[in-house]
Design a protein around this motif. Structure first.
Motif, PDB file in Angstrom:
ATOM      1  N   GLN A 183       0.818  -1.205   0.000  1.00 37.41           N
ATOM      2  CA  GLN A 183       0.000   0.000   0.000  1.00 37.41           C
ATOM      3  C   GLN A 183       0.857   1.264   0.000  1.00 37.41           C
ATOM      4  OE1 GLN A 183      -2.596  -0.432   3.402  1.00 37.41           O
ATOM      5  NE2 GLN A 183      -4.177  -1.482   2.207  1.00 37.41           N
ATOM      6  N   ARG A 184       1.930   1.242   0.751  1.00 36.61           N
ATOM      7  CA  ARG A 184       2.738   2.447   0.906  1.00 36.61           C
ATOM      8  C   ARG A 184       3.672   2.693  -0.266  1.00 36.61           C
ATOM      9  NH1 ARG A 184       4.644   3.722   6.916  1.00 36.61           N
ATOM     10  NH2 ARG A 184       2.408   3.295   7.081  1.00 36.61           N
ATOM     11  N   PHE A 185       4.222   1.622  -0.838  1.00 39.74           N
ATOM     12  CA  PHE A 185       5.245   1.786  -1.862  1.00 39.74           C
ATOM     13  C   PHE A 185       4.814   1.301  -3.242  1.00 39.74           C
ATOM     14  CE2 PHE A 185       7.440   1.389   2.226  1.00 39.74           C
ATOM     15  CZ  PHE A 185       8.118   2.594   2.240  1.00 39.74           C
ATOM     16  N   LYS A 186       3.593   0.773  -3.345  1.00 39.79           N
ATOM     17  CA  LYS A 186       3.025   0.364  -4.636  1.00 39.79           C
ATOM     18  C   LYS A 186       3.881  -0.685  -5.342  1.00 39.79           C
ATOM     19  CE  LYS A 186       0.048   3.515  -3.680  1.00 39.79           C
ATOM     20  NZ  LYS A 186      -1.206   3.119  -2.984  1.00 39.79           N
ATOM     21  N   LYS A 187       4.472  -1.560  -4.573  1.00 44.24           N
ATOM     22  CA  LYS A 187       5.235  -2.664  -5.146  1.00 44.24           C
ATOM     23  C   LYS A 187       5.370  -3.756  -4.099  1.00 44.24           C
ATOM     24  CE  LYS A 187       9.763  -0.769  -3.878  1.00 44.24           C
ATOM     25  NZ  LYS A 187      11.121  -0.382  -4.369  1.00 44.24           N
ATOM     26  N   ALA A 188       5.679  -4.944  -4.542  1.00 45.44           N
ATOM     27  CA  ALA A 188       5.856  -6.060  -3.624  1.00 45.44           C
ATOM     28  C   ALA A 188       7.224  -5.958  -2.951  1.00 45.44           C
ATOM     29  CB  ALA A 188       5.730  -7.384  -4.371  1.00 45.44           C
ATOM     30  N   PRO A 189       7.334  -6.370  -1.698  1.00 45.63           N
ATOM     31  CA  PRO A 189       8.636  -6.302  -1.021  1.00 45.63           C
ATOM     32  C   PRO A 189       9.614  -7.338  -1.566  1.00 45.63           C
ATOM     33  CG  PRO A 189       7.016  -7.423   0.363  1.00 45.63           C
ATOM     34  CD  PRO A 189       6.264  -6.891  -0.821  1.00 45.63           C
ATOM     35  N   ALA A 190      10.893  -7.026  -1.448  1.00 41.51           N
ATOM     36  CA  ALA A 190      11.933  -7.969  -1.882  1.00 41.51           C
ATOM     37  C   ALA A 190      12.143  -9.063  -0.840  1.00 41.51           C
ATOM     38  CB  ALA A 190      13.238  -7.220  -2.134  1.00 41.51           C
ATOM     39  N   TRP A 191      11.786  -8.803   0.409  1.00 41.02           N
ATOM     40  CA  TRP A 191      11.915  -9.778   1.486  1.00 41.02           C
ATOM     41  C   TRP A 191      10.628 -10.601   1.613  1.00 41.02           C
ATOM     42  CZ3 TRP A 191       7.842  -8.236   4.383  1.00 41.02           C
ATOM     43  CH2 TRP A 191       7.510  -6.884   4.350  1.00 41.02           C
ATOM     44  N   GLU A 192      10.722 -11.688   2.348  1.00 43.43           N
ATOM     45  CA  GLU A 192       9.541 -12.498   2.609  1.00 43.43           C
ATOM     46  C   GLU A 192       9.495 -12.892   4.084  1.00 43.43           C
ATOM     47  OE1 GLU A 192       9.449 -16.295   0.737  1.00 43.43           O
ATOM     48  OE2 GLU A 192      11.627 -16.558   0.797  1.00 43.43           O
ATOM     49  N   ILE A 193       8.280 -13.035   4.602  1.00 45.41           N
ATOM     50  CA  ILE A 193       8.078 -13.491   5.976  1.00 45.41           C
ATOM     51  C   ILE A 193       7.988 -15.015   5.961  1.00 45.41           C
ATOM     52  CG2 ILE A 193       6.539 -13.467   7.969  1.00 45.41           C
ATOM     53  CD1 ILE A 193       5.623 -10.686   7.107  1.00 45.41           C
ATOM     54  N   ARG A 194       8.766 -15.654   6.816  1.00 44.71           N
ATOM     55  CA  ARG A 194       8.730 -17.106   6.909  1.00 44.71           C
ATOM     56  C   ARG A 194       8.478 -17.517   8.353  1.00 44.71           C
ATOM     57  NH1 ARG A 194      10.827 -19.984   2.577  1.00 44.71           N
ATOM     58  NH2 ARG A 194       9.952 -21.736   3.747  1.00 44.71           N
ATOM     59  N   LEU A 195       7.539 -18.416   8.550  1.00 46.64           N
ATOM     60  CA  LEU A 195       7.146 -18.842   9.892  1.00 46.64           C
ATOM     61  C   LEU A 195       7.720 -20.194  10.285  1.00 46.64           C
ATOM     62  CD1 LEU A 195       3.342 -17.874   9.855  1.00 46.64           C
ATOM     63  CD2 LEU A 195       5.314 -16.441  10.419  1.00 46.64           C
ATOM     64  N   ASN A 196       8.327 -20.893   9.349  1.00 48.64           N
ATOM     65  CA  ASN A 196       8.727 -22.275   9.617  1.00 48.64           C
ATOM     66  C   ASN A 196      10.224 -22.533   9.518  1.00 48.64           C
ATOM     67  OD1 ASN A 196       8.906 -21.896   6.895  1.00 48.64           O
ATOM     68  ND2 ASN A 196       7.717 -23.711   6.303  1.00 48.64           N
ATOM     69  N   LEU A 197      11.025 -21.506   9.390  1.00 54.85           N
ATOM     70  CA  LEU A 197      12.470 -21.716   9.269  1.00 54.85           C
ATOM     71  C   LEU A 197      13.160 -21.768  10.624  1.00 54.85           C
ATOM     72  CD1 LEU A 197      13.468 -19.463   6.227  1.00 54.85           C
ATOM     73  CD2 LEU A 197      13.046 -21.932   6.297  1.00 54.85           C
ATOM     74  N   LEU A 198      12.565 -21.117  11.619  1.00 55.43           N
ATOM     75  CA  LEU A 198      13.123 -21.087  12.968  1.00 55.43           C
ATOM     76  C   LEU A 198      12.073 -21.645  13.921  1.00 55.43           C
ATOM     77  CD1 LEU A 198      15.562 -20.095  14.710  1.00 55.43           C
ATOM     78  CD2 LEU A 198      14.292 -17.959  15.042  1.00 55.43           C
ATOM     79  N   SER A 199      12.465 -22.604  14.748  1.00 57.18           N
ATOM     80  CA  SER A 199      11.506 -23.220  15.668  1.00 57.18           C
ATOM     81  C   SER A 199      12.044 -23.195  17.092  1.00 57.18           C
ATOM     82  CB  SER A 199      11.209 -24.660  15.254  1.00 57.18           C
ATOM     83  OG  SER A 199      12.356 -25.481  15.449  1.00 57.18           O
ATOM     84  N   ARG A 200      11.124 -23.318  18.033  1.00 57.61           N
ATOM     85  CA  ARG A 200      11.482 -23.457  19.449  1.00 57.61           C
ATOM     86  C   ARG A 200      11.602 -24.948  19.708  1.00 57.61           C
ATOM     87  NH1 ARG A 200      10.438 -18.513  22.207  1.00 57.61           N
ATOM     88  NH2 ARG A 200      11.623 -18.527  24.134  1.00 57.61           N
ATOM     89  N   SER A 201      12.823 -25.437  19.902  1.00 55.89           N
ATOM     90  CA  SER A 201      13.064 -26.881  19.957  1.00 55.89           C
ATOM     91  C   SER A 201      12.724 -27.489  21.307  1.00 55.89           C
ATOM     92  CB  SER A 201      14.524 -27.180  19.604  1.00 55.89           C
ATOM     93  OG  SER A 201      15.395 -26.440  20.437  1.00 55.89           O
TER      94      SER A 201
END
Length: 272
Positions: A183-201
């Motif tokens: 919305q703010r920059f009118k383009k998709a971000p170059a980064w991505e959010i990942r929820l499964n790469l780091l876990s609490r073991s």
């Protein structure tokens, strides 16, 4: 008949504001602190949808200079570690190496912000996540928008804690970042959010009430990288709600660096 009905029908989009206005009059929201009724048209302040004007009377405790450029510890102007009124390394960062390159925050962990975090985490006031995410994204834009970031990782909870709480507050705070960016920059971000790469073991005790050494021991080997090839060589931004001693973020960062990450920074809602 059909034509007139179609022409005279109210579109659903037109009914929505009317329905919200009626709902606000019949069932007005209450302040999450003092239970006073909130104004139907709150001031241009995201937290005004959750707290009344009286509870928001004091200025929000913004994260601002002077602070340690490494750990983000807020310093007192004209006093503190060196008496300087500008950003400088704190005594702790001068003595010890940090696993995190930079810690930045939206607020100091005090006042209404501390209250809001407690209500979100322990009272399940999920409605706070949206307004708080607004401030956190503003800080992301201020401190990290021009930085090369590959991955944004909310600090995970152990499955037992997540089951007990029913949500991860770090995920709630960051989940709207791509939409806000678009919305703010009118383009998709170059980064991505990942929820499964780091876990609490493994499960850990609450950090509340523990000293620094006990916090570090509590979090030893508490994190695991699930796919090392996905983090190797990556520039990673950790996101969490509060940074106090830093033991949680430092442990997570150490795990990521051991897996081959190039750099780890941290963005938090509040810095204690």
């Amino acid at each position: 008949m059909g034509k007139n009905t179609k022409e005279n029908a109210w579109p659903l989009s037109g009914l929505a504001p009317f329905a919200r206005a009626v709902s606000a009059l019949m069932l007005p929201d209450r302040c999450m602190v003092c239970r006073a009724y909130l104004a139907p048209d709150p001031k241009d302040e995201p937290l005004a949808s959750c707290f009344c004007a009286s509870c928001l009377a004091l200025p929000l405790p913004r994260f601002a200079s002077p602070y340690c450029p490494c750990c983000g510890r807020l310093l007192l102007k004209g006093s503190g570690d060196s008496g300087l009124g500008e950003n400088h390394l704190c005594e702790s960062c001068l003595r010890c190496d940090s696993q995190i390159s930079r810690v930045r925050a939206a607020f100091a962990y005090e006042g209404i912000v501390r209250t809001a975090v407690g209500l979100l985490k322990y009272k399940r006031r999920i409605r706070l996540a949206g307004p708080l995410s607004h401030y956190l994204f503003d800080s992301f834009e201020q401190y990290f928008i021009d930085e090369a970031i590959d991955l944004v990782l909310p600090v995970p909870l152990h499955i037992s804690r997540a089951w007990e709480r029913q949500f991860n507050q770090a995920v709630l705070l960051v989940r709207d970042f791509p939409r806000r960016f678009q919305q703010r920059f009118k383009k998709a971000p170059a980064w991505e959010i990942r929820l499964n790469l780091l876990s609490r073991s493994r499960p850990t005790l609450s950090q509340t009430g523990l000293d620094q050494k006990a916090r570090e021991k509590n979090l030893k080997q508490a994190f695991a990288v699930t796919a090392p090839d996905r983090v190797r060589g990556k520039r990673i931004l950790l996101v969490d709600d509060v940074y106090t001693s830093g033991a949680t973020c430092q442990a997570a960062a150490s795990c990521l660096l051991d897996a081959g990450a190039q750099q780890v920074d941290a963005l938090v809602l509040a810095r204690a």
